[in-house]
Scaffold this active site. Structure first.
Site, PDB file in Angstrom:
ATOM      1  N   THR A   1     -18.277  46.926 -20.402  1.00 22.82           N
ATOM      2  CA  THR A   1     -19.267  48.068 -20.671  1.00 22.82           C
ATOM      3  C   THR A   1     -19.467  48.536 -19.349  1.00 22.82           C
ATOM      4  OG1 THR A   1     -20.226  46.574 -22.206  1.00 22.82           O
ATOM      5  CG2 THR A   1     -21.659  48.117 -21.497  1.00 22.82           C
TER       6      THR A   1
ATOM      7  N   ASP B   1     -15.740  44.554 -15.686  1.00 21.99           N
ATOM      8  CA  ASP B   1     -16.631  44.067 -17.048  1.00 21.99           C
ATOM      9  C   ASP B   1     -16.080  45.472 -17.951  1.00 21.99           C
ATOM     10  OD1 ASP B   1     -18.674  42.966 -18.195  1.00 21.99           O
ATOM     11  OD2 ASP B   1     -20.216  44.106 -17.724  1.00 21.99           O
TER      12      ASP B   1
END
Length: 779
Positions: A304, A302
């Site tokens: 972030t 992911d």
């Protein structure tokens, strides 16, 4: 029906009310510990079938009066003690990290919002919840601001559920949008959490491949050892040999068949791996997860928190078309104040724009399924979010401008006015401005990703953000194939996921359900997949992955589900995790063959000597130099050696390539010694000594092959073991029931056998071992 007590909102229970509930037994309980108790560790390591068999065999040896043959029990005791010590050491490390990673619950007590541990909650407590929280109690909604809940762990349905005042909530539910106040209605044994604890992990996890194979071997041996031992004992007595000889031969055979060191080595290696990772601030929630990660060849990231630091920075607002910048900025500040979200984007905007006073008439906080949030105030409605999820069709000029900004690495959100806050998309949105936000790369991101690619781990980026922005950031981080990206909001409702994972490396605008389906597609392609995440939008993907990694700064829901929690939220620690996992598994697979050599030739010799006129060729004490010097001691050191190559499932391959030829070689030489003993009228002491000598030499050859590739340390280790084995014959004859080899008549028998041992072993290994391997399909 008794009317429920309702503590006043923003005040909660008083201290006296809390104490009354504790006395009444209405206090919550902590989740079951991740590790076994000290008592369970002692019990499970001491009360094993193999230990029971060893104690029984020790009792039989006592009857013979040959107390030195009890030495094998000392080895068993040491093995058990080491296993207990290592597991307790790992337990303390894991328990310490568990405390560090545990989330607090925000609870109203005496008019104050305080942070409490799960086991400090009592019935009727008021919990203030927000996006990412996981409920530790059953409860009802007392106040809500567009509260959205994921109840998939209970209902199996992944769609979010909107909750209003008075609605019930079940423990284990995850808040994925909005805010609320929940009153605890059932705690401790009365709540659903007792049945729910780690349910998702139990549902998705498969056992360790390595431990499964070892346990299968042990199960077969369990049904083999006792009947074979009994048959050997009876046949020895029927041949007219003494009871003592029958007991010692039977005990030697059964001790040889037990690979207790292999079970110990696996348990100790995994426990030691967990301890080592703990020192690097990595919490291992399940020991087999170390092996699962070691086998990973696809790592899904992911954006972030993994590629970027998670620290978002507001850059500027770009008015759209003829909108006034000041008016747009003022309205945006009011919107963010009205929504009052606490995610990273909202915090960055609130810090830059402030929080003006506003009284909204309707609020829809951010939801990972909607990918936008909105509010109504001053008789107008505004939304902020991903353009693809706000507009039915993004206007072409707007799309072009966003694409240009995304290529520059900006994360672009749309601020729009709308006539109604409808779902899944608002009604008639009109863009007012573009909000530009920047992500900062993690300091060592490029080096970390380069390491994974050098280790044959393919990196895939799965993010909810704009694919162009994500691809730009991935390229800056040096991720291979970052230019192959796709917008998952444009693939339709029934995309071909197998084609998507084969064609693309970066996936943007991905919904939580799509993340899980992408991972499924990689698994269908025979990949072992790891997933990293820190938000509730990653829950489904983490549950689907073979191995899941969460950041300590992430939501409690993701941390409770993940196999690994990075306590410092430092993704660079994954290098150590992968290395440690590969080192443990590679070394266990390599040295396991040495343990199984003894098991194989012991079973074969037992079967043969049931029907022969001579006694079993070993006494228990004579196996000690072989078990310790050729297997136990060297494998302990070899298991600590660095080996970070990709896992290839070599366990049975190593067994067939090394253990089978070695065992056949041992059996052949012992039968040859038995025949030569009859021919030259050698005593049992002489033939058993030669059997120990040749078995040790063959085991030494197997050790040499297992230690490859050789280095100074490994060569020194093999030479040391050979030297100690030689000293056993020179100075330990009386201890280990061995006769002196300084005898020319005996030398005429053993020297030719010793000289032929290595070439015969090599021929068997290269011929028989490779022939067996060629007929078996290995994954």
């Amino acid at each position: 029906m008794t009317e429920r007590y309702l503590p006043p909102l923003e005040h909660g229970l008083t201290a006296a009310e809390v104490q009354a509930r504790i006395k009444a037994g209405q206090q919550n309980e902590p989740l079951p510990p991740l590790t076994r108790s000290i008592k369970q560790i002692f019990r499970d390591n001491l009360l094993t079938l193999f230990n029971a068999i060893n104690v029984l065999l020790g009792g039989l040896v006592l009857l013979t009066g040959s107390y030195k043959n009890l030495l094998f029990l000392f080895v068993v005791i040491m093995n058990t003690a080491i296993g207990i010590f290592q597991e307790i050491r790992a337990k303390r490390q894991v328990d310490k990290l568990t405390i560090l990673s545990a989330a607090k619950n925000q609870v109203w007590r005496d008019g104050q919002l305080v942070a409490l541990d799960q086991d400090e909650l009592v019935q009727d407590d008021l919990l203030s919840v927000t996006r990412g929280d996981q409920l530790p109690i059953d409860g009802i909604v007392r106040a809500t601001t567009a509260l959205e809940v994921d109840e998939s762990q209970i209902t199996g349905e992944a769609e979010p559920v909107i909750k209003g005042n008075g609605d019930s909530l079940t423990s284990g539910s995850v808040i994925i949008g909005g805010h609320g106040v929940i009153q605890a209605t059932a705690v401790g044994h009365g709540s659903f959490i007792k049945q729910l604890a780690r349910q998702a992990k139990q549902n998705k996890r498969t056992s360790s491949q390595l431990l499964t194979i070892i346990n299968r071997i042990i199960k077969i041996l369990t049904f083999t050892i006792i009947p074979l031992g009994a048959a050997l004992f009876i046949s020895t007595l029927m041949r007219g040999q003494g009871q003592n000889r029958a007991i010692l031969g039977t005990v030697a055979a059964m001790v040889g068949m037990i690979p207790e060191g292999l079970v110990l080595l696996t348990s100790v290696a995994l426990a030691a791996g967990a301890f080592t990772l703990g020192r690097h601030k990595v919490l291992v929630r399940e020991l087999p997860a170390i092996e699962a990660l070691a086998r990973v060849d696809v790592l899904c990231l992911d954006k972030t928190g993994t590629i970027t630091s998670g620290q978002l920075k507001f850059d500027r607002v770009e008015p759209w078309q003829n909108a006034d910048l000041q008016q747009v900025t003022t309205r945006l500040a009011k919107l963010m104040s009205a929504i009052n979200d606490d995610n990273e984007t909202a915090q960055a905007l609130q810090m830059a724009l402030g929080k003006p006073a506003v009284t909204p008439t309707e609020v829809l906080p951010f939801s990972s399924s909607r990918k936008w949030s909105g509010a109504s105030f001053d008789e107008q409605s505004f939304v902020i979010g991903a353009p693809e999820f706000i507009f039915e069709t993004v206007p072409e000029t707007l799309k072009q401008r966003i694409a240009v900004l995304a290529q520059d690495g900006y994360r672009v959100l749309v601020f729009a006015q709308t006539s109604a806050l409808t779902t899944p998309k608002p009604t008639a949105p009109q863009a007012l401005g573009l909000i530009l936000i920047t992500d900062e790369l993690r300091p060592n991101a490029k080096a970390t990703f380069g390491f994974f690619e050098n280790q044959d781990v393919a990196l895939k980026v799965i993010s909810g953000d704009n694919p162009v922005t994500v691809a730009s950031i991935a390229q800056r981080a040096g991720i291979h194939g970052a230019d192959q990206f796709i917008d998952m909001s444009q693939v339709g409702t029934q995309p071909d996921y197998d084609h998507l994972v084969a064609a693309y490396n970066v996936f943007g605008r991905v919904t939580p359900q799509q993340k899980a389906k992408l991972i499924q597609a990689y698994q269908r392609a025979d990949h072992t997949v790891a997933m990293t995440g820190d938000g509730v939008n990653d829950l489904l993907a983490l549950r689907q992955a073979d191995c899941s990694i969460a950041m300590a700064t992430g939501s409690e829901a993701t941390k409770s589900l993940a196999d690994f929690v990075l306590i410092d939220s430092n993704f660079d620690a994954m290098i150590q995790v992968l290395n440690e996992g590969r080192r443990v598994i590679n070394n266990i697979e390599r040295v396991a063959a040495l343990y199984l050599i003894k098991t194989m030739y012991s079973v074969a010799l037992t079967l043969i000597f049931i029907f022969m006129s001579h006694s079993y060729p070993f006494e228990p004490i004579q196996l000690t130099p072989i078990s310790s010097l050729m297997v136990g001691i060297p494998t302990f050191f070899l298991a600590l050696q660095p080996d970070y190559t990709r896992i290839t499932g070599r366990f049975m391959k190593q067994v067939m390539e090394i253990a089978v030829p070695s065992a056949i070689c041992v059996v052949g030489y012992i039968l040859a010694i038995d025949l030569l003993g009859t021919e030259f009228q050698l005593t049992f002491a002489a033939t058993s000594t030669l059997s120990v000598l040749l078995t040790g030499i063959i085991s030494l050859n197997a050790l040499l092959i297992t230690a490859r590739p050789l280095n100074r340390f490994k060569i020194g280790l093999v030479v040391l073991m050979a030297t100690l084995f030689t000293l056993v014959f020179l100075f330990g004859g009386s201890i280990f029931s061995l006769v002196s080899l300084i005898d020319w008549q005996l030398a005429a028998v053993y020297l030719p056998l010793m000289i032929s041992a290595y070439p015969v072993f090599v021929i068997l290994q290269n011929g028989l071992g490779h022939r067996i391997l060629s007929k078996i399909k290995w994954r």
